[in-house]
Motif scaffolding. Structure first.
Motif, PDB file in Angstrom:
ATOM      1  N   ASP A 177       0.835  -1.216   0.000  1.00 28.42           N
ATOM      2  CA  ASP A 177       0.000   0.000   0.000  1.00 28.42           C
ATOM      3  C   ASP A 177       0.864   1.259   0.000  1.00 28.42           C
ATOM      4  OD1 ASP A 177      -2.285  -1.581   0.130  1.00 28.42           O
ATOM      5  OD2 ASP A 177      -2.497  -1.400   2.305  1.00 28.42           O
ATOM      6  N   PHE A 178       2.139   1.132   0.360  1.00 23.30           N
ATOM      7  CA  PHE A 178       3.047   2.289   0.476  1.00 23.30           C
ATOM      8  C   PHE A 178       3.824   2.498  -0.816  1.00 23.30           C
ATOM      9  CE2 PHE A 178       2.214   0.983   4.777  1.00 23.30           C
ATOM     10  CZ  PHE A 178       2.202   2.152   5.517  1.00 23.30           C
ATOM     11  N   PHE A 179       3.786   3.704  -1.318  1.00 21.81           N
ATOM     12  CA  PHE A 179       4.539   4.069  -2.519  1.00 21.81           C
ATOM     13  C   PHE A 179       5.512   5.184  -2.138  1.00 21.81           C
ATOM     14  CE2 PHE A 179       0.687   2.152  -4.084  1.00 21.81           C
ATOM     15  CZ  PHE A 179       1.085   1.445  -5.204  1.00 21.81           C
ATOM     16  N   ILE A 180       6.793   4.906  -2.232  1.00 20.76           N
ATOM     17  CA  ILE A 180       7.808   5.888  -1.853  1.00 20.76           C
ATOM     18  C   ILE A 180       7.966   6.899  -2.989  1.00 20.76           C
ATOM     19  CG2 ILE A 180      10.187   6.207  -1.064  1.00 20.76           C
ATOM     20  CD1 ILE A 180       8.393   4.292   0.685  1.00 20.76           C
ATOM     21  N   SER A 181       8.095   8.166  -2.642  1.00 23.04           N
ATOM     22  CA  SER A 181       8.207   9.212  -3.663  1.00 23.04           C
ATOM     23  C   SER A 181       9.306  10.193  -3.288  1.00 23.04           C
ATOM     24  CB  SER A 181       6.886   9.957  -3.777  1.00 23.04           C
ATOM     25  OG  SER A 181       6.729  10.804  -2.661  1.00 23.04           O
ATOM     26  N   ASP A 182       9.474  11.197  -4.133  1.00 28.05           N
ATOM     27  CA  ASP A 182      10.457  12.243  -3.839  1.00 28.05           C
ATOM     28  C   ASP A 182       9.861  13.339  -2.963  1.00 28.05           C
ATOM     29  OD1 ASP A 182       8.828  12.948  -6.052  1.00 28.05           O
ATOM     30  OD2 ASP A 182      10.235  14.517  -6.603  1.00 28.05           O
ATOM     31  N   GLY A 183       8.688  13.141  -2.424  1.00 32.74           N
ATOM     32  CA  GLY A 183       8.165  14.103  -1.457  1.00 32.74           C
ATOM     33  C   GLY A 183       6.669  14.279  -1.543  1.00 32.74           C
ATOM     34  N   ALA A 184       6.101  14.840  -0.483  1.00 34.81           N
ATOM     35  CA  ALA A 184       4.648  14.984  -0.383  1.00 34.81           C
ATOM     36  C   ALA A 184       4.096  15.947  -1.426  1.00 34.81           C
ATOM     37  CB  ALA A 184       4.274  15.464   1.017  1.00 34.81           C
ATOM     38  N   LYS A 185       4.895  16.948  -1.824  1.00 33.55           N
ATOM     39  CA  LYS A 185       4.379  17.906  -2.806  1.00 33.55           C
ATOM     40  C   LYS A 185       4.102  17.221  -4.136  1.00 33.55           C
ATOM     41  CE  LYS A 185       5.519  22.317  -5.063  1.00 33.55           C
ATOM     42  NZ  LYS A 185       6.656  23.234  -5.325  1.00 33.55           N
ATOM     43  N   SER A 186       5.036  16.387  -4.591  1.00 31.00           N
ATOM     44  CA  SER A 186       4.840  15.665  -5.845  1.00 31.00           C
ATOM     45  C   SER A 186       3.587  14.799  -5.770  1.00 31.00           C
ATOM     46  CB  SER A 186       6.050  14.777  -6.157  1.00 31.00           C
ATOM     47  OG  SER A 186       7.230  15.522  -6.148  1.00 31.00           O
ATOM     48  N   ASP A 187       3.458  14.045  -4.688  1.00 28.77           N
ATOM     49  CA  ASP A 187       2.284  13.173  -4.563  1.00 28.77           C
ATOM     50  C   ASP A 187       0.993  13.990  -4.485  1.00 28.77           C
ATOM     51  OD1 ASP A 187       3.759  10.838  -4.643  1.00 28.77           O
ATOM     52  OD2 ASP A 187       3.917  10.651  -2.476  1.00 28.77           O
ATOM     53  N   ALA A 188       1.026  15.056  -3.695  1.00 26.76           N
ATOM     54  CA  ALA A 188      -0.179  15.885  -3.533  1.00 26.76           C
ATOM     55  C   ALA A 188      -0.628  16.456  -4.875  1.00 26.76           C
ATOM     56  CB  ALA A 188       0.078  17.016  -2.538  1.00 26.76           C
ATOM     57  N   ALA A 189       0.337  16.782  -5.727  1.00 28.84           N
ATOM     58  CA  ALA A 189       0.003  17.354  -7.032  1.00 28.84           C
ATOM     59  C   ALA A 189      -0.379  16.280  -8.045  1.00 28.84           C
ATOM     60  CB  ALA A 189       1.189  18.164  -7.563  1.00 28.84           C
ATOM     61  N   ASN A 190       0.300  15.145  -8.006  1.00 26.47           N
ATOM     62  CA  ASN A 190       0.101  14.123  -9.044  1.00 26.47           C
ATOM     63  C   ASN A 190      -1.123  13.248  -8.814  1.00 26.47           C
ATOM     64  OD1 ASN A 190       2.406  14.768 -10.584  1.00 26.47           O
ATOM     65  ND2 ASN A 190       3.729  13.594  -9.212  1.00 26.47           N
ATOM     66  N   ILE A 191      -1.555  13.135  -7.577  1.00 25.77           N
ATOM     67  CA  ILE A 191      -2.592  12.135  -7.262  1.00 25.77           C
ATOM     68  C   ILE A 191      -3.893  12.380  -8.027  1.00 25.77           C
ATOM     69  CG2 ILE A 191      -3.626  13.251  -5.199  1.00 25.77           C
ATOM     70  CD1 ILE A 191      -2.438   9.656  -5.099  1.00 25.77           C
ATOM     71  N   VAL A 206      16.652  16.988   0.765  1.00 25.33           N
ATOM     72  CA  VAL A 206      17.070  15.620   0.410  1.00 25.33           C
ATOM     73  C   VAL A 206      15.974  14.925  -0.406  1.00 25.33           C
ATOM     74  CG1 VAL A 206      17.674  13.351   1.377  1.00 25.33           C
ATOM     75  CG2 VAL A 206      18.613  15.432   2.399  1.00 25.33           C
ATOM     76  N   ARG A 207      14.718  15.238  -0.127  1.00 26.48           N
ATOM     77  CA  ARG A 207      13.546  14.778  -0.885  1.00 26.48           C
ATOM     78  C   ARG A 207      13.202  13.304  -0.669  1.00 26.48           C
ATOM     79  NH1 ARG A 207      11.073  18.130  -0.636  1.00 26.48           N
ATOM     80  NH2 ARG A 207       9.601  17.341  -2.130  1.00 26.48           N
ATOM     81  N   LEU A 208      12.183  13.084   0.140  1.00 24.86           N
ATOM     82  CA  LEU A 208      11.646  11.730   0.326  1.00 24.86           C
ATOM     83  C   LEU A 208      10.272  11.810   0.984  1.00 24.86           C
ATOM     84  CD1 LEU A 208      12.664   8.773  -0.193  1.00 24.86           C
ATOM     85  CD2 LEU A 208      13.142   8.663   2.256  1.00 24.86           C
ATOM     86  N   GLY A 209       9.334  11.091   0.411  1.00 19.83           N
ATOM     87  CA  GLY A 209       7.990  11.046   0.982  1.00 19.83           C
ATOM     88  C   GLY A 209       7.324   9.733   0.640  1.00 19.83           C
ATOM     89  N   TRP A 210       6.055   9.615   1.013  1.00 13.18           N
ATOM     90  CA  TRP A 210       5.312   8.417   0.625  1.00 13.18           C
ATOM     91  C   TRP A 210       3.820   8.724   0.532  1.00 13.18           C
ATOM     92  CZ3 TRP A 210       7.192   9.135   5.592  1.00 13.18           C
ATOM     93  CH2 TRP A 210       6.284   9.051   6.647  1.00 13.18           C
ATOM     94  N   ALA A 211       3.178   7.930  -0.299  1.00 11.98           N
ATOM     95  CA  ALA A 211       1.722   7.957  -0.380  1.00 11.98           C
ATOM     96  C   ALA A 211       1.225   6.565  -0.011  1.00 11.98           C
ATOM     97  CB  ALA A 211       1.269   8.314  -1.783  1.00 11.98           C
ATOM     98  N   ILE A 212       0.104   6.530   0.697  1.00 13.97           N
ATOM     99  CA  ILE A 212      -0.542   5.249   1.005  1.00 13.97           C
ATOM    100  C   ILE A 212      -1.807   5.172   0.150  1.00 13.97           C
ATOM    101  CG2 ILE A 212      -1.526   3.787   2.818  1.00 13.97           C
ATOM    102  CD1 ILE A 212       0.063   5.533   4.850  1.00 13.97           C
ATOM    103  N   VAL A 213      -1.809   4.211  -0.751  1.00 14.94           N
ATOM    104  CA  VAL A 213      -2.940   4.041  -1.669  1.00 14.94           C
ATOM    105  C   VAL A 213      -3.413   2.598  -1.500  1.00 14.94           C
ATOM    106  CG1 VAL A 213      -3.725   4.299  -4.070  1.00 14.94           C
ATOM    107  CG2 VAL A 213      -1.795   5.671  -3.252  1.00 14.94           C
ATOM    108  N   PRO A 214      -4.304   2.367  -0.524  1.00 12.49           N
ATOM    109  CA  PRO A 214      -4.659   0.980  -0.193  1.00 12.49           C
ATOM    110  C   PRO A 214      -5.352   0.268  -1.350  1.00 12.49           C
ATOM    111  CG  PRO A 214      -5.396   2.509   1.530  1.00 12.49           C
ATOM    112  CD  PRO A 214      -4.966   3.336   0.351  1.00 12.49           C
ATOM    113  N   GLU A 215      -5.114  -1.022  -1.421  1.00 12.54           N
ATOM    114  CA  GLU A 215      -5.745  -1.836  -2.455  1.00 12.54           C
ATOM    115  C   GLU A 215      -7.265  -1.855  -2.274  1.00 12.54           C
ATOM    116  OE1 GLU A 215      -3.523  -5.246  -3.295  1.00 12.54           O
ATOM    117  OE2 GLU A 215      -4.823  -5.853  -4.950  1.00 12.54           O
ATOM    118  N   SER A 216      -7.701  -1.620  -1.047  1.00 10.35           N
ATOM    119  CA  SER A 216      -9.137  -1.703  -0.741  1.00 10.35           C
ATOM    120  C   SER A 216      -9.914  -0.441  -1.130  1.00 10.35           C
ATOM    121  CB  SER A 216      -9.304  -1.969   0.755  1.00 10.35           C
ATOM    122  OG  SER A 216      -8.431  -1.145   1.514  1.00 10.35           O
TER     123      SER A 216
END
Lengths: 408, 408
Positions: free
Chosen positions: B101-115, B255-265
């Motif tokens: 369920d965890f997807f590692i990214s280069d940061g919360a901003k990227s995920d917040a924008a891309n989702i 340094v850039r590191l974040g994660w998104a949780i996108v559950p299969e459910s």
């Protein structure tokens, strides 16, 4: 009521690399204890070099001291790195660009996929066939195809690259708006000369199209007469975006660092002068927060004299592998393209075998994994891509195994 | 004929931070030699801690040896890091998730924008007002607004957060499809309790909406009774994506590191069970090539016992700053929110001043830069955001300067 983006549902399943993995795993289960030699994925294998590693260590030391610590960098990339790239293009290629034309990213794949977002979903897209799948897939997500027809995507213009045209396609016969080109080419290893690329630039200027030029393998060009950056071609600054990376010359496939050149002088029909440049800047500021500062310190070192020397050593190593592969395969009668000025050898399957048939043959008999050419597009059928990324000793073993079983 | 994406042209110019920079620069030119104290941007200032720095040094050493070098990692992130995050959520929050369920990214901003790319452009979007501008801007680019009306974007539902509702808005009165929530909130510093968040989860389940929950400041929660991950709420795994990062606790802003949780459910109306999870996986594999392996080594260390201790020290430091700011501003009669369980103090402008008026006053008299609340949305008018990210000595100086001039 949440509805997913229908364009994502139009994407055919990512077939190639999962299928390679599946067949390889099945073989390993049938042949316990046997080693597989992988010449499939274009993944670097040699160590990060000392000068570049030291720069990254030094950056961590700076970050570990509150008096030299820095947080967010500019979304566009560190000023010093952008300037160093501008200087590098000037010195190495004789090309004049502004440092603000360079946008540092986490790699060429991200830029290659994201760049289409800048353009209207009504744009007609041309891609080389065969090609790196990201150009096609990102434009499917961008809504520019009407669907997968079992062979390729409706709505895209495929520019066939084959042995007859030396894997350099002609310009599109019809009017297109976005043209993806990659030289040295992945997967065919073809390189393009000035006259050939000038035809594309002239086409783009005449048709007000934009070329997205992927130059990620440009450091592998060692023979004169081939284009190393599209900005060597007159007029390209008005119609071309170039994408590049530190992955294949500095070994940054895992460290992640690349750049896109989006000149202010690019022209679009709507939005006025400088719009494409300005929107890419806005895109990066909204969807991205800059590449890792540690990776950027490494990239800056890679552009120094010492760093360039080290990168040349790495590229020499892989080119040495490519030479061994090419000569080995040719010695048993295989027809090969690429492998000079490129890390990829594009080998014709013998005896009329299909790409997957030859893949299975090489896995079964030589225990070597390659990439079926058909995975890069219909025109890749009948070929396999052999990658020179590997330890020399493994490359030699793999080539000997292939030679032995093709001689059988 | 290349046409740019009209949705990008609909974006109002990025006003806030450039305007802050412009006014600050103009002031500095009028006041040569005077130092400005910056409590504006939420940018970390304290050093990367020893255990985490060592892990990144060690990773570079591994990359510098061809026997331990690794190239491309998984686009979804290193397996060990995904497992460590799953274990962390279990141990720290009592929440059961799968590592996939965890997807590692280069940061919360990227995920917040891309989702938002995962969802149909017809989706109706609700955002808190005020809010972090990326949620709104990315959805404008995603084609979900019909235009900027001078105050906000037509087509979006703004959930007003104000002193009367304790900066916790009520669920939307109408039917919406995507809901962006951020707690501890940027910019107001508000935290949400279980009953309050349960209303949103219940709303989402009932209306088949998806919540995008930004928990980037969750480590700042030190008082009991507040939600630290949305998955503490029953049913959230069917309707919520969570975004988080190592920026504000480990100091990884650069340094850039974040994660998104996108559950299969997660459930969507089209595409069948697991579609959102599967498409995010496909999106990351197509548009991204994994976060920097050096940053990921640092993230793994940050989740160890020693790393968590160090991160707690960093967060304690900024919370100590927040306490100094809050008490200082309150001592001269300013009404403040946040600053407890949050690095941000949301201060009411005195004497009916507008956000920009009070910004100008503080810059002119106290030489302190804050962020005008109106930059985060219309409901932010009449407030400024004061950030606790800074060296302690600068924070103390800034607060003393503010106190002195508000007492004047």
């Amino acid at each position: 009521m949440a509805l997913v983006n229908e364009n994502f549902l139009s994407l055919a399943s990512g077939y190639l690399f999962p299928e390679i993995a599946r067949r390889t795993k099945a073989w390993q289960e049938r042949n316990l204890g046997e080693k597989v030699l992988r010449l499939g994925i274009g993944n670097t294998t040699e160590a990060i070099t000392p000068h570049i590693a030291k720069a990254m260590h030094d950056k961590i030391d700076l970050l570990s001291d509150r008096t030299t610590y820095t947080g967010y960098g500019d979304e566009q990339g560190d000023t010093a790195l952008r300037k160093a790239l501008r200087d590098f293009y000037h010195k190495q290629y004789g090309v004049e660009l502004e440092d603000t034309d360079f946008f540092i990213s986490d790699g060429a794949k991200s830029d290659a996929a994201n760049i289409q977002e800048l353009f209207s979903s009504s744009m007609i897209v041309a891609v080389q066939d065969p090609a790196y799948p990201v150009y096609v897939d990102s434009n499917v997500v961008g809504g520019r195809s009407t669907g997968f027809n079992g062979t390729n995507y409706d709505g895209f213009v495929y520019l066939e690259s084959n042995s007859e045209n030396g894997f350099i396609p002609d310009v599109p016969a019809q009017k297109v708006d976005l043209i993806y080109l990659c030289f040295p080419n992945n997967p065919t290893g073809a390189v393009i000369n000035h006259a050939q690329l000038k035809k594309f630039v002239d086409y783009a200027l005449e048709n007000k199209a934009i070329i997205i030029y992927d130059a990620a393998y440009t450091d592998y060009i060692r023979e004169p007469g081939y284009v190393r950056t599209i900005y060597e071609i007159e007029g390209a600054k008005r119609c071309a975006i170039e994408i590049n990376s530190f992955s294949k010359n500095a070994g940054f496939t895992g460290v992640r660092l690349g750049w896109a050149i989006v000149p202010e002088s690019l022209e679009s029909e709507n939005g006025g002068p400088g719009t494409i440049h300005r929107l890419w800047n806005r895109r990066q500021c909204t969807f991205f927060n800059g590449a890792s500062n540690i990776a950027q310190a490494g990239g800056l070192a890679a552009l120094s004299e010492k760093g360039r020397e080290e990168c040349k050593g790495l590229v020499d190593y892989y080119l040495g592998n490519a030479d061994i592969i090419k000569k080995g395969l040719e010695s048993v009668g295989l027809t090969c393209y690429g492998g000079v000025n490129s890390p990829y050898i594009w080998a014709r399957c013998p005896c009329g075998l299909s790409s997957w048939d030859f893949f299975d043959f090489l896995l079964e008999h030589a225990h070597v994994v390659v990439t079926p050419g058909s995975g890069f597009g219909p025109a890749g059928e009948g070929y396999v891509r052999v990658s020179s990324y590997g330890h020399r000793e493994d490359i030699i073993k793999a080539v000997e195994a292939i030679k032995e079983h093709i001689n059988d």
